[in-house]
Design an enzyme around this catalytic site. Structure first.
Site, mmCIF file in Angstrom:
data_model
loop_
_atom_site.group_PDB
_atom_site.id
_atom_site.type_symbol
_atom_site.label_atom_id
_atom_site.label_comp_id
_atom_site.label_asym_id
_atom_site.label_seq_id
_atom_site.Cartn_x
_atom_site.Cartn_y
_atom_site.Cartn_z
ATOM 1 N N ASP A 19 33.772 41.376 32.673
ATOM 2 C CA ASP A 19 32.312 41.338 32.779
ATOM 3 C C ASP A 19 31.616 42.628 32.351
ATOM 4 O OD1 ASP A 19 33.292 39.168 34.144
ATOM 5 O OD2 ASP A 19 32.153 39.528 35.977
ATOM 6 N N GLN A 35 33.993 45.663 33.518
ATOM 7 C CA GLN A 35 35.190 45.501 34.323
ATOM 8 C C GLN A 35 36.410 45.800 33.453
ATOM 9 O OE1 GLN A 35 35.306 43.566 37.963
ATOM 10 N NE2 GLN A 35 34.018 45.351 37.607
ATOM 11 N N ARG A 136 29.482 38.844 46.193
ATOM 12 C CA ARG A 136 29.704 39.899 45.198
ATOM 13 C C ARG A 136 28.668 39.868 44.070
ATOM 14 N NH1 ARG A 136 34.206 36.454 44.952
ATOM 15 N NH2 ARG A 136 34.301 35.062 43.149
ATOM 16 N N ASP A 137 28.765 40.882 43.205
ATOM 17 C CA ASP A 137 27.988 41.002 41.968
ATOM 18 C C ASP A 137 26.505 41.275 42.224
ATOM 19 O OD1 ASP A 137 30.463 40.203 41.022
ATOM 20 O OD2 ASP A 137 29.820 38.158 40.574
ATOM 21 N N GLU A 190 28.331 33.307 40.908
ATOM 22 C CA GLU A 190 28.657 34.669 40.486
ATOM 23 C C GLU A 190 27.554 35.209 39.580
ATOM 24 O OE1 GLU A 190 33.287 35.468 40.289
ATOM 25 O OE2 GLU A 190 32.671 34.122 38.672
#
Length: 463
Positions: A19, A35, A136-137, A190
């Site tokens: 990502d 990432q 997350r994110d 996500e």
């Protein structure tokens, strides 16, 4: 084995990239974090790597930027974004931990005032009780009310996907407000992103379908909704992520898009050009030091309530020698026109304008590495690529009212096709089967091509 090394796309020199994270214009440069597993071509390790550029053409690779070295992120520095506040870049990310094999996540903050040294400030948000640890994110932006807002991808305790909304006065101390939007059809959301094109607010998100019992991903897709967000109440006019959504990309490889506002006001998007499973990734990475790359940077505009994506205007400076296309009619009298385009390399650009005619338009690149076919009678576009894990072709289909133009950016091992001014985009990695390029048109396509311009491309500069 033919090298898959890209010439115009961002890819890490080794390991696995996924990502894009923390896209931020800071002190005259665009920061593109990502990432990264620098140790192996799998997802066993997560840190943030970093590219910088002042012009979207010349890129400097800065290696590791944020590594999993704290108790609250020791199992991975997961995705997030970055925002300049009071002269400092604030980096928001998910710290992943697994004490005794059980997932526990934290939303974390790091800061820098020079773009080189990133100082961790610790945990800024624990997982609210409404959610599991699939939380997350984070994505942070400044609202019109001068407050800061954060959306976080989430899974509710019911096992269904949602987006959490948080608020801060200073970007450091955060409070959970509630659920911005939710889904009954998927088990996890996500990579949420909130931004505006003009006055229109847009929510990007990735819906992830999971087997909750096995804690495994089944499949995912990148979507968006147009809506209005009211900061006083935290309400988003859509709210239901299962309705009124659109796809961002119709190809095989596009995920986790993130946007950034450039100094000239343009909104630029990068995404991870992969949705490969483990077997595809392993085979695609064979013989290479690295695997995966980013999409080309894309400018976003809004047309008829749909996002249009075009290659960032700077990229046209990569166009090099113009390729002469034979214009003699006898090239269009054969069953196929194999000689029409033949190149000694694999990186090229092509723009076609098409006439509205009956008959099927079809082009075949490198003996079915890629096949593109449009049937105006059925109003259906079929996009195929050669599979590298089994015999035959993989296929995506798009309903398309008409085909006016195509813009193709072909790199060593990828293709991005922008259709009808970017109203439809197809992105895919491609397994190279030959060193050169041959494009073959079916005979029925001969009366559809109004104009065709093709160029070789220079590789991007990188350090």
């Amino acid at each position: 084995m033919i090298s898959k090394k890209q010439k115009i796309h961002l890819e890490a020199p080794k390991g696995l990239m996924n990502d894009p994270n923390g896209l931020c214009w800071y002190k005259g440069e665009l920061y593109v974090f990502f990432q990264w597993n620098r140790f192996s071509k799998d997802h066993s390790f997560k840190e943030w790597g970093l590219f910088k550029s002042s012009n979207l053409l010349d890129w400097d690779f800065h290696g590791s930027a944020i590594v999993p070295d704290q108790e609250y992120d020791n199992n991975g520095v997961y995705s997030g974004n970055a925002l300049e506040i009071d002269g400092k870049m604030h980096i928001y990310y998910t710290g992943n931990t697994k004490p005794n094999g059980i997932r526990k996540t934290y939303q974390c903050l790091a800061e820098t005032d020079d773009g080189e040294l990133f100082q961790k400030k610790g945990i800024i948000l624990n997982t609210p009780k409404d959610f599991t640890e699939h939380f997350r994110d984070p994505f942070v932006w400044k609202g019109k009310d001068q407050k800061y807002y954060m959306v976080v991808g989430a899974q509710k305790v019911s096992g269904k996907g949602a987006i959490a909304l948080c608020k801060s006065c200073d970007g450091k101390k955060w409070n959970y407000i509630g659920i911005l939007a939710e889904s009954d059809n998927c088990e996890m959301i996500e990579c949420p992103v909130v931004f505006s094109l003009g006055e229109q607010q847009i929510l990007l998100f990735c819906s992830q379908h999971r087997d909750n019992d096995k804690d495994e991903v089944l499949w995912s897709e990148s979507l968006y909704q147009l809506g209005e967000w009211e900061p006083q109440t935290g309400d988003f006019t859509v709210g239901n992520l299962d309705e009124k959504y659109s796809r961002l990309d119709w190809g095989m490889d596009f995920y986790a898009p993130q946007t950034v506002c450039m100094p000239d006001g343009r909104t630029i998007l990068f995404a991870w050009m992969s949705q490969m499973d483990g077997e595809q990734t392993e085979i695609f990475g064979e013989g290479e030091p690295n695997v995966h790359c980013m999409t080309l940077p894309r400018e976003l505009t809004l047309r008829e309530n749909r996002i249009c994506q075009r290659p960032a205007r700077e990229l046209y400076q990569l166009l090099d020698d113009h390729i002469q296309i034979p214009k003699e009619k006898n090239h269009f009298q054969q069953e196929t026109i194999a000689e029409m385009v033949s190149l000694s390399e694999r990186t090229w650009y092509c723009k076609m304008e098409l006439l509205q005619q009956e008959g099927i338009f079809e082009l075949n690149i490198n003996q079915s590495e890629v096949v593109f076919c449009y049937d105006p009678g059925e109003k259906q576009l079929v996009f195929q690529r050669k599979s590298w894990i089994r015999d035959g072709l993989e296929q995506k289909e798009v309903t398309l009212e008409k085909l006016d133009d195509l813009e193709i950016w072909f790199d060593t091992s990828s293709i991005e096709i922008f259709i009808n001014g970017g109203s439809v985009v197809l992105s895919a990695r491609v397994i190279p089967t030959q060193q050169h390029t041959k494009i073959r048109f079916q005979k029925s396509s001969k009366d559809m091509i109004k104009s065709m311009n093709m160029y070789k491309m220079k590789g991007r500069k990188s350090n």
